[in-house]
Design a protein around this motif. Structure first.
Motif, PDB file in Angstrom:
ATOM      1  N   ARG A  47     -33.487  37.242  46.303  1.00 48.18           N
ATOM      2  CA  ARG A  47     -32.832  36.414  47.319  1.00 48.18           C
ATOM      3  C   ARG A  47     -33.791  36.183  48.477  1.00 48.18           C
ATOM      4  O   ARG A  47     -34.626  37.031  48.784  1.00 48.18           O
ATOM      5  CB  ARG A  47     -31.578  37.104  47.857  1.00 48.18           C
ATOM      6  CG  ARG A  47     -30.466  37.138  46.862  1.00 48.18           C
ATOM      7  CD  ARG A  47     -29.218  37.702  47.469  1.00 48.18           C
ATOM      8  NE  ARG A  47     -28.164  37.678  46.461  1.00 48.18           N
ATOM      9  CZ  ARG A  47     -26.967  38.119  46.656  1.00 48.18           C
ATOM     10  NH1 ARG A  47     -26.630  38.637  47.827  1.00 48.18           N
ATOM     11  NH2 ARG A  47     -26.061  38.060  45.705  1.00 48.18           N
ATOM     12  N   SER A  48     -33.625  35.066  49.121  1.00 55.65           N
ATOM     13  CA  SER A  48     -34.405  34.788  50.323  1.00 55.65           C
ATOM     14  C   SER A  48     -33.944  35.744  51.428  1.00 55.65           C
ATOM     15  O   SER A  48     -32.847  36.310  51.362  1.00 55.65           O
ATOM     16  CB  SER A  48     -34.214  33.332  50.755  1.00 55.65           C
ATOM     17  OG  SER A  48     -32.850  33.075  51.025  1.00 55.65           O
ATOM     18  N   VAL A  53     -30.361  31.715  49.460  1.00 57.98           N
ATOM     19  CA  VAL A  53     -30.848  31.242  48.170  1.00 57.98           C
ATOM     20  C   VAL A  53     -31.151  32.435  47.272  1.00 57.98           C
ATOM     21  O   VAL A  53     -31.678  33.453  47.724  1.00 57.98           O
ATOM     22  CB  VAL A  53     -32.139  30.405  48.354  1.00 57.98           C
ATOM     23  CG1 VAL A  53     -32.727  29.993  47.028  1.00 57.98           C
ATOM     24  CG2 VAL A  53     -31.861  29.187  49.219  1.00 57.98           C
ATOM     25  N   GLU A  54     -30.843  32.274  45.997  1.00 58.99           N
ATOM     26  CA  GLU A  54     -31.175  33.278  44.996  1.00 58.99           C
ATOM     27  C   GLU A  54     -31.859  32.565  43.843  1.00 58.99           C
ATOM     28  O   GLU A  54     -31.391  31.512  43.400  1.00 58.99           O
ATOM     29  CB  GLU A  54     -29.891  33.960  44.512  1.00 58.99           C
ATOM     30  CG  GLU A  54     -30.101  35.076  43.536  1.00 58.99           C
ATOM     31  CD  GLU A  54     -28.789  35.741  43.169  1.00 58.99           C
ATOM     32  OE1 GLU A  54     -28.454  36.759  43.827  1.00 58.99           O
ATOM     33  OE2 GLU A  54     -28.110  35.246  42.255  1.00 58.99           O
ATOM     34  N   VAL A  55     -32.975  33.121  43.378  1.00 61.31           N
ATOM     35  CA  VAL A  55     -33.696  32.533  42.253  1.00 61.31           C
ATOM     36  C   VAL A  55     -33.916  33.586  41.181  1.00 61.31           C
ATOM     37  O   VAL A  55     -34.021  34.769  41.471  1.00 61.31           O
ATOM     38  CB  VAL A  55     -35.058  31.913  42.660  1.00 61.31           C
ATOM     39  CG1 VAL A  55     -34.885  30.806  43.685  1.00 61.31           C
ATOM     40  CG2 VAL A  55     -36.021  32.962  43.147  1.00 61.31           C
ATOM     41  N   LEU A  66     -31.596  28.751  40.003  1.00 61.95           N
ATOM     42  CA  LEU A  66     -31.572  28.601  41.455  1.00 61.95           C
ATOM     43  C   LEU A  66     -30.114  28.507  41.877  1.00 61.95           C
ATOM     44  O   LEU A  66     -29.359  27.703  41.343  1.00 61.95           O
ATOM     45  CB  LEU A  66     -32.333  27.329  41.861  1.00 61.95           C
ATOM     46  CG  LEU A  66     -32.218  26.851  43.308  1.00 61.95           C
ATOM     47  CD1 LEU A  66     -32.831  27.871  44.263  1.00 61.95           C
ATOM     48  CD2 LEU A  66     -32.903  25.505  43.463  1.00 61.95           C
ATOM     49  N   ARG A  67     -29.727  29.365  42.822  1.00 64.66           N
ATOM     50  CA  ARG A  67     -28.346  29.357  43.308  1.00 64.66           C
ATOM     51  C   ARG A  67     -28.354  29.332  44.832  1.00 64.66           C
ATOM     52  O   ARG A  67     -29.149  30.004  45.476  1.00 64.66           O
ATOM     53  CB  ARG A  67     -27.615  30.603  42.815  1.00 64.66           C
ATOM     54  CG  ARG A  67     -27.258  30.552  41.346  1.00 64.66           C
ATOM     55  CD  ARG A  67     -26.635  31.840  40.850  1.00 64.66           C
ATOM     56  NE  ARG A  67     -27.517  32.999  40.863  1.00 64.66           N
ATOM     57  CZ  ARG A  67     -28.531  33.194  40.032  1.00 64.66           C
ATOM     58  NH1 ARG A  67     -28.824  32.303  39.116  1.00 64.66           N
ATOM     59  NH2 ARG A  67     -29.273  34.277  40.107  1.00 64.66           N
ATOM     60  N   PHE A  68     -27.421  28.567  45.366  1.00 62.80           N
ATOM     61  CA  PHE A  68     -27.209  28.525  46.809  1.00 62.80           C
ATOM     62  C   PHE A  68     -25.996  29.398  47.091  1.00 62.80           C
ATOM     63  O   PHE A  68     -24.928  29.193  46.516  1.00 62.80           O
ATOM     64  CB  PHE A  68     -26.992  27.088  47.287  1.00 62.80           C
ATOM     65  CG  PHE A  68     -28.165  26.203  46.979  1.00 62.80           C
ATOM     66  CD1 PHE A  68     -29.344  26.338  47.686  1.00 62.80           C
ATOM     67  CD2 PHE A  68     -28.098  25.261  45.973  1.00 62.80           C
ATOM     68  CE1 PHE A  68     -30.446  25.532  47.400  1.00 62.80           C
ATOM     69  CE2 PHE A  68     -29.179  24.451  45.688  1.00 62.80           C
ATOM     70  CZ  PHE A  68     -30.349  24.597  46.397  1.00 62.80           C
ATOM     71  N   TYR A  73     -26.082  26.812  52.718  1.00 64.29           N
ATOM     72  CA  TYR A  73     -26.917  25.608  52.684  1.00 64.29           C
ATOM     73  C   TYR A  73     -26.278  24.450  53.460  1.00 64.29           C
ATOM     74  O   TYR A  73     -26.967  23.555  53.925  1.00 64.29           O
ATOM     75  CB  TYR A  73     -27.193  25.186  51.239  1.00 64.29           C
ATOM     76  CG  TYR A  73     -25.972  24.701  50.490  1.00 64.29           C
ATOM     77  CD1 TYR A  73     -25.645  23.354  50.470  1.00 64.29           C
ATOM     78  CD2 TYR A  73     -25.144  25.595  49.824  1.00 64.29           C
ATOM     79  CE1 TYR A  73     -24.514  22.900  49.801  1.00 64.29           C
ATOM     80  CE2 TYR A  73     -24.022  25.155  49.152  1.00 64.29           C
ATOM     81  CZ  TYR A  73     -23.706  23.815  49.142  1.00 64.29           C
ATOM     82  OH  TYR A  73     -22.593  23.382  48.479  1.00 64.29           O
ATOM     83  N   LEU A  81     -33.658  24.840  54.267  1.00 70.28           N
ATOM     84  CA  LEU A  81     -33.270  25.093  52.884  1.00 70.28           C
ATOM     85  C   LEU A  81     -34.497  25.112  51.974  1.00 70.28           C
ATOM     86  O   LEU A  81     -34.650  26.002  51.132  1.00 70.28           O
ATOM     87  CB  LEU A  81     -32.260  24.048  52.401  1.00 70.28           C
ATOM     88  CG  LEU A  81     -31.735  24.231  50.981  1.00 70.28           C
ATOM     89  CD1 LEU A  81     -31.081  25.592  50.798  1.00 70.28           C
ATOM     90  CD2 LEU A  81     -30.755  23.111  50.650  1.00 70.28           C
ATOM     91  N   SER A  84     -36.330  28.339  52.424  1.00 70.83           N
ATOM     92  CA  SER A  84     -35.641  29.453  51.760  1.00 70.83           C
ATOM     93  C   SER A  84     -35.882  29.439  50.259  1.00 70.83           C
ATOM     94  O   SER A  84     -36.102  30.488  49.648  1.00 70.83           O
ATOM     95  CB  SER A  84     -34.134  29.402  52.034  1.00 70.83           C
ATOM     96  OG  SER A  84     -33.863  29.705  53.377  1.00 70.83           O
ATOM     97  N   VAL A  85     -35.840  28.259  49.660  1.00 72.10           N
ATOM     98  CA  VAL A  85     -36.088  28.137  48.218  1.00 72.10           C
ATOM     99  C   VAL A  85     -37.516  28.569  47.903  1.00 72.10           C
ATOM    100  O   VAL A  85     -37.757  29.363  46.988  1.00 72.10           O
ATOM    101  CB  VAL A  85     -35.822  26.700  47.727  1.00 72.10           C
ATOM    102  CG1 VAL A  85     -36.323  26.501  46.303  1.00 72.10           C
ATOM    103  CG2 VAL A  85     -34.336  26.363  47.821  1.00 72.10           C
TER     104      VAL A  85
END
Length: 169
Positions: A47-48, A53-55, A66-68, A73, A81, A84-85
């Motif tokens: 996660r950021s 954000v989670e990748v 990729l999840r917000f 967001y 944003l 963060s990504v």
């Protein structure tokens, strides 16, 4: 006692040393295949820092998901944003690169049984590039070339500092 050919130490006949070396090579091949299999479907999720954000990242550093999170967001600017990504993706790539290195590291060590076999030489910088340092501009991210230039500079205190990139003429 017969004399051994040049390059062969006393004690072990060439055939035995060759047999040991071939066995060592087979063991390394088997270990490399096991490491590749272990990493084939490996992924990790990060996660950021702002938790927006989670990748998920695969073993090759590819972005798998990729999840917000929590609708954060919606209150972020496009630049926030995007930052963060990118942060989460860089962190994921860095962590996965270190996991891959950790998995293959035993194969890079010299063999105790066959001193002629010094382990596999892997250029991690070439494979992972910026992922090892967390990306361009990351604190503490220094290439081997940077460290070498520093050591050369330390040896010659009156020498001008080397420049990076192309020569500017």
């Amino acid at each position: 006692m017969s004399r051994m050919p040049d390059g062969i130490g006393p004690g072990e006949p060439m055939e035995q040393r060759l047999t040991k070396a071939m066995a060592e090579l087979d063991a390394v091949r088997t270990a490399a295949a096991a490491a590749e299999e272990q990493l084939r479907n490996a992924s990790l999720t990060v996660r950021s820092r702002d938790r927006a954000v989670e990748v998920s990242v695969g073993a090759s550093g590819e972005l798998l998901d990729l999840r917000f999170l929590d609708g954060k967001y919606r209150t972020m600017t496009a630049a926030q944003l995007a930052a963060s990504v990118l942060e989460a993706a860089r962190q994921g790539r860095t962590e996965m690169a270190h996991r891959v290195i950790e998995t293959f590291e035993p194969l890079t060590r010299p063999s105790g049984d066959t001193p002629e076999f010094g382990g596999i030489d892997i250029d991690w910088e070439r494979i992972f590039g910026s992922a090892l340092g967390g990306g361009p501009g990351a604190r503490g991210a220094r290439s081997a070339g940077d460290r070498l230039r520093d050591e050369i500079h330390e040896d010659t205190p009156d020498a001008p500092r080397p420049t990076r990139g192309r020569d500017q003429t």
